[in-house]
Write an enzyme that holds these catalytic residues in place. Structure first.
Site, PDB file in Angstrom:
ATOM      1  N   HIS A 120      -9.998 -17.952  70.357  1.00  0.00           N
ATOM      2  CA  HIS A 120      -9.540 -18.218  71.751  1.00  0.00           C
ATOM      3  C   HIS A 120      -9.594 -16.451  72.437  1.00  0.00           C
ATOM      4  O   HIS A 120      -9.123 -15.653  71.839  1.00  0.00           O
ATOM      5  CB  HIS A 120      -8.156 -18.616  71.827  1.00  0.00           C
ATOM      6  CG  HIS A 120      -7.674 -18.884  73.362  1.00  0.00           C
ATOM      7  ND1 HIS A 120      -7.102 -18.106  74.284  1.00  0.00           N
ATOM      8  CD2 HIS A 120      -8.053 -20.120  74.146  1.00  0.00           C
ATOM      9  CE1 HIS A 120      -6.845 -18.735  75.376  1.00  0.00           C
ATOM     10  NE2 HIS A 120      -7.701 -19.880  75.245  1.00  0.00           N
ATOM     11  N   SER A 323     -10.860 -33.490  63.802  1.00  0.00           N
ATOM     12  CA  SER A 323     -10.958 -32.787  64.914  1.00  0.00           C
ATOM     13  C   SER A 323     -11.021 -33.874  66.018  1.00  0.00           C
ATOM     14  O   SER A 323     -11.997 -34.916  65.712  1.00  0.00           O
ATOM     15  CB  SER A 323     -11.982 -31.741  65.121  1.00  0.00           C
ATOM     16  OG  SER A 323     -12.126 -31.444  66.253  1.00  0.00           O
TER      17      SER A 323
END
Length: 431
Positions: A120, A323
């Site tokens: 991130h 996921s």
């Protein structure tokens, strides 16, 4: 409060806007199926959780009792004895990541932080704010860390106390850096467990992996030193928030006594929102562990539904194991803007969060993506790197992964890291 007619009109217009767009976020991982109406009455109070929830504070309007229960839940969820842990309800994932990196820096003041290209963007800010040496590690095609590059960079730096930033679900591809593999490779390189720090950014997947049958390593039992999770993602909250959990022994290093509140503080923010611990407590108390498992499985099933539909149309769609992030080629701007998809370079993704009760919204998006990508002049073929893997549990757990496949030298949209005085820098939009 007294408002003018124009102000009332403006607020009413914003109310209608919020009602219209509350479920817009197909491309972002916020669950919007929450109801905290029972807590609305507490908004009349200035609830401030300044200090340590485990100690008395002379600021009496705090929600420490609720925060303590929230942290006990997450200590158990992440397999660390409650008495050996400490953490708090944060303002979001960035603060949780900063807290973990701060602890690591205090433990190893001159160490280098290693994080992958798919990490991130906030970590680059944290590096600058904490003034930590850092290296950006290459990623595999599925977004997972390149472990060969990790150990090569550690060796090249001669780093004796590496700080490893592991992603438990990357932002764009939903990939998990394998904590067990990282530790094996460090051990093979002659680095002892007590000589490095391992932080896990589990902003989204921290509330997924504990509830699936075959999770990747993610907990303190697997060797992490700290972990953060976002509260507004899989849990759901009207305001950004999160939690961070760390080993209590490491937290003691940063604790300071604050005399005017008669309490200790070891947080990043000091004064903290006292309402978000109430919300996290309410969310956790209102669902059983079986409820969470059903909630997660529904999201995974819906993600697989999207993968199956796109691939049936000849579009290279896939997701990593466990996921809810579905990756596919980026459609035209008119499509991704209308559905608020997250995009990077020539890649887009959708995320199946809990307010998607059925496939209606996902199917509408998939229909447009198929029509757009299959339009004349836009051939989309299946990549040989995205071969289907079946885990033996049936189609509901099927994923598409590139793990173990040849890795392209660079991924689309990624710049090659440049070494500069021990700090890796990325060009352009990758910063």
């Amino acid at each position: 409060m007294t408002f003018s007619p124009a102000d009332h009109t403006r607020l009413e217009a914003f109310w209608r806007y919020c009602l219209t767009h509350q479920y817009f976020n197909v491309g972002y991982p916020e669950s919007a199926d929450f109801d905290y109406s029972l807590l609305h009455r507490f908004m009349r109070f200035s609830i401030n959780n300044c200090g340590d929830w485990n100690e008395y504070s002379n600021y009496l309007l705090n929600s420490f009792d609720f925060e303590r229960e929230v942290m006990r839940f997450f200590a158990e969820l992440f397999h660390i004895p409650f008495e050996d842990s400490w953490g708090y309800v944060t303002n979001g994932g960035t603060e949780g990541n900063m807290f973990g990196c701060y602890l690591a820096r205090e433990l190893f003041p001159d160490a280098t932080l290693y994080y992958s290209q798919d990490t991130h963007y906030s970590v680059a800010k944290i590096v600058r704010l904490l003034r930590i040496k850092a290296q950006v590690v290459a990623s595999q095609a599925n977004g997972e860390m390149d472990y060969d590059d990790l150990v090569a960079r550690i060796a090249a730096d001669g780093e004796r106390h590496p700080i490893i930033f592991a992603n438990i679900g990357t932002t764009l591809r939903g990939a998990t850096d394998n904590i067990a593999t990282i530790q094996q490779r460090l051990a093979q390189a002659g680095i002892r467990r007590e000589d490095y720090y391992l932080h896990a950014d589990a902003a989204l997947s921290g509330m997924i992996l504990p509830f699936v049958d075959a999770p990747e390593p993610y907990s303190f039992a697997d060797g992490i030193d700290s972990i953060c999770v976002s509260g507004h993602k899989m849990i759901g909250s009207p305001m950004p928030c999160g939690i961070v959990v760390a080993r209590r022994a490491n937290v003691e290093r940063i604790s300071v006594e604050i005399d005017y509140i008669s309490a200790r503080d070891q947080t990043i923010s000091g004064s903290r929102n006292g309402h978000t611990p109430l919300m996290m407590w309410a969310a956790l108390r209102s669902r059983s562990m079986d409820d969470w498992r059903e909630r997660i499985q529904r999201c995974l099933d819906l993600a697989q539904h999207a993968v199956d539909r796109l691939r049936a149309a000849g579009i290279d769609a896939w997701r990593n194991p466990n996921s809810i992030t579905v990756v596919f080629p980026c459609p035209s701007a008119s499509v991704w803007k209308r559905h608020c998809l997250a995009t990077s370079g020539d890649t887009a993704h959708l995320i199946t969060t809990a307010h998607h009760r059925d496939s209606t919204q996902i199917d509408a998006l998939v229909d447009e993506v198929i029509a757009d990508l299959k339009a004349p002049g836009k051939p989309v073929t299946l990549s040989p790197l995205q071969a289907p893997l079946v885990d033996g549990l049936g189609s509901r757990n099927r994923v598409y992964s590139t793990v173990g496949q040849p890795r392209p030298e660079l991924l689309p949209g990624h710049a090659r890291p440049e070494r500069d005085s021990g700090v890796a820098r990325l060009k352009g939009s990758d910063i």
